[in-house]
Design an enzyme around this catalytic site. Structure first.
Site, PDB file in Angstrom:
ATOM      1  N   GLU A   1      -5.667  -4.752  10.740  1.00 46.94           N
ATOM      2  CA  GLU A   1      -4.793  -3.584  10.880  1.00 46.94           C
ATOM      3  C   GLU A   1      -5.180  -2.788  12.124  1.00 46.94           C
ATOM      4  O   GLU A   1      -6.054  -1.904  12.059  1.00 46.94           O
ATOM      5  CB  GLU A   1      -4.920  -2.684   9.652  1.00 46.94           C
ATOM      6  CG  GLU A   1      -4.519  -3.359   8.362  1.00 46.94           C
ATOM      7  CD  GLU A   1      -3.896  -2.370   7.390  1.00 46.94           C
ATOM      8  OE1 GLU A   1      -2.713  -2.528   7.093  1.00 46.94           O
ATOM      9  OE2 GLU A   1      -4.585  -1.437   6.978  1.00 46.94           O
TER      10      GLU A   1
ATOM     11  N   ASN B   1       0.876  -1.186   0.000  1.00 48.83           N
ATOM     12  CA  ASN B   1       0.000   0.000   0.000  1.00 48.83           C
ATOM     13  C   ASN B   1       0.908   1.229   0.000  1.00 48.83           C
ATOM     14  O   ASN B   1       1.409   1.641   1.052  1.00 48.83           O
ATOM     15  CB  ASN B   1      -0.893  -0.019   1.249  1.00 48.83           C
ATOM     16  CG  ASN B   1      -1.755   1.232   1.334  1.00 48.83           C
ATOM     17  OD1 ASN B   1      -1.852   1.995   0.376  1.00 48.83           O
ATOM     18  ND2 ASN B   1      -2.379   1.447   2.486  1.00 48.83           N
TER      19      ASN B   1
ATOM     20  N   HIS C   1     -10.029   0.774   4.680  1.00 45.18           N
ATOM     21  CA  HIS C   1      -8.796   1.142   5.387  1.00 45.18           C
ATOM     22  C   HIS C   1      -9.147   2.160   6.475  1.00 45.18           C
ATOM     23  O   HIS C   1     -10.048   2.983   6.291  1.00 45.18           O
ATOM     24  CB  HIS C   1      -7.781   1.732   4.398  1.00 45.18           C
ATOM     25  CG  HIS C   1      -6.435   1.922   5.000  1.00 45.18           C
ATOM     26  ND1 HIS C   1      -6.135   2.993   5.812  1.00 45.18           N
ATOM     27  CD2 HIS C   1      -5.305   1.174   4.927  1.00 45.18           C
ATOM     28  CE1 HIS C   1      -4.875   2.890   6.211  1.00 45.18           C
ATOM     29  NE2 HIS C   1      -4.348   1.791   5.689  1.00 45.18           N
TER      30      HIS C   1
HETATM   31  C1  PEP Z   1      -1.412   0.728   6.137  1.00 46.35           C
HETATM   32  O1  PEP Z   1      -1.590   1.946   6.103  1.00 46.35           O
HETATM   33  O2  PEP Z   1      -2.239  -0.047   5.644  1.00 46.35           O
HETATM   34  C2  PEP Z   1      -0.211   0.198   6.757  1.00 46.35           C
HETATM   35  C3  PEP Z   1      -0.138  -1.065   7.080  1.00 46.35           C
HETATM   36  O3  PEP Z   1       0.765   1.122   6.942  1.00 46.35           O
HETATM   37  P1  PEP Z   1       2.167   0.937   7.644  1.00 46.35           P
HETATM   38  O4  PEP Z   1       2.789  -0.344   7.152  1.00 46.35           O
HETATM   39  O5  PEP Z   1       2.943   2.140   7.183  1.00 46.35           O
HETATM   40  O6  PEP Z   1       1.906   0.915   9.097  1.00 46.35           O
END
Ligand code: PEP
Length: 249
Positions: A164, A8, A96
């Site tokens: 996440e 991403n 997200h």
């Molecule tokens: C994201 O924004 O989906 C993400 C996983 O970001 P990061 O790896 O930068 O924490």
């Protein structure tokens, strides 16, 4: 296992010049490592340039292009599944935490988006995660239940779910990758709330880097990773590739 690696790039790359070295690093890795599912998710303005990189380098032939969001309905600034299909996009990140927080996406929006994605043959990568560490995972349960309300086992089987935890995403001050034991527990919670339905894959995302990815994948709880910041610079992407290789061989 068919491991997943979702890149991403958020809004880090601004121009074609910025994505060329990322595509080159990925192509070098895919020349050595061909298994698994790899999805590059560029900013919408760079989807076309990313397609050109893929078309120009056969080492990237197996790499999918994904969108960073998908809107089920037409609106100003929207990205509908029909637009994405016409741009040869074959996956989309849905729900997200940035979109939930900034664009006000609700569980109902997430639900419509994955349904529309499936109808247009776009792989939905549905993000769920609690806003703050919470031993009961109440926020996570609410998002899984809401996002998949009314879904059949067949629907869920066509979705990738990315766990996440919002506080672990690198743009949150003080963010750090979640402890393995907590990732394992969160994935159990997701499975419980899916009530026997099995998604295509469950991934972890949140501050994953080359230094932490082995630890995350060795937990055995997830089928891959969704990586933001560390996937968007050539050096950290190359470090990720080295650490991912044993899991993709
Ligand atoms: C994201 O924004 O989906 C993400 C996983 O970001 P990061 O790896 O930068 O924490």
């Amino acid at each position: 296992m068919n491991p997943f690696f979702i890149l991403n790039w958020k809004s880090y790359p601004a121009s074609q010049e910025d994505i060329l070295p990322l595509c080159a690093a990925l192509a070098d890795w895919r020349a050595r490592v061909t298994s698994g599912t790899v999805v590059m998710c560029p900013p919408a303005t760079l989807i076309d340039d990313t397609q050109k990189c893929v078309a120009a380098d056969e080492r990237l032939a197996s790499v999918l292009i994904g969108a960073q969001y998908l809107d089920a309905d037409a609106k100003t600034g929207g990205l509908t599944p029909a637009m994405l299909r016409a741009a040869n996009v074959s996956a989309a990140i849905i729900g997200h935490s940035d979109r939930r927080a900034q664009a006000g996406e609700t569980n109902a929006d997430v639900r419509s988006a994955w349904q529309q994605a499936i109808a247009h043959d776009i792989l939905p990568i549905v993000c769920v995660g609690q806003p703050a560490p919470d031993g009961s995972f109440a926020g996570l349960r609410e998002q899984v239940l809401g996002a998949f309300e009314g879904a059949s086992a067949t629907d869920v089987a066509q979705c990738v779910i990315a766990y996440e935890p919002v506080w672990a995403i690198s743009t949150t001050p003080g963010a750090r990758v979640e402890e393995s034991a907590d990732i394992v527990r969160a994935i159990q919670v997701i499975r419980e709330e899916l009530r026997g339905a099995t998604p295509k894959a469950i991934l972890y995302g949140g501050s994953v880097t080359g230094a932490s990815v082995s630890n995350v994948l060795s937990s055995g709880a997830v089928d891959g990773v969704l990586v933001g910041r560390a996937s968007a610079s050539p050096d950290s992407l190359t470090e990720l590739h080295e650490a991912l290789t044993p899991f993709f061989s």
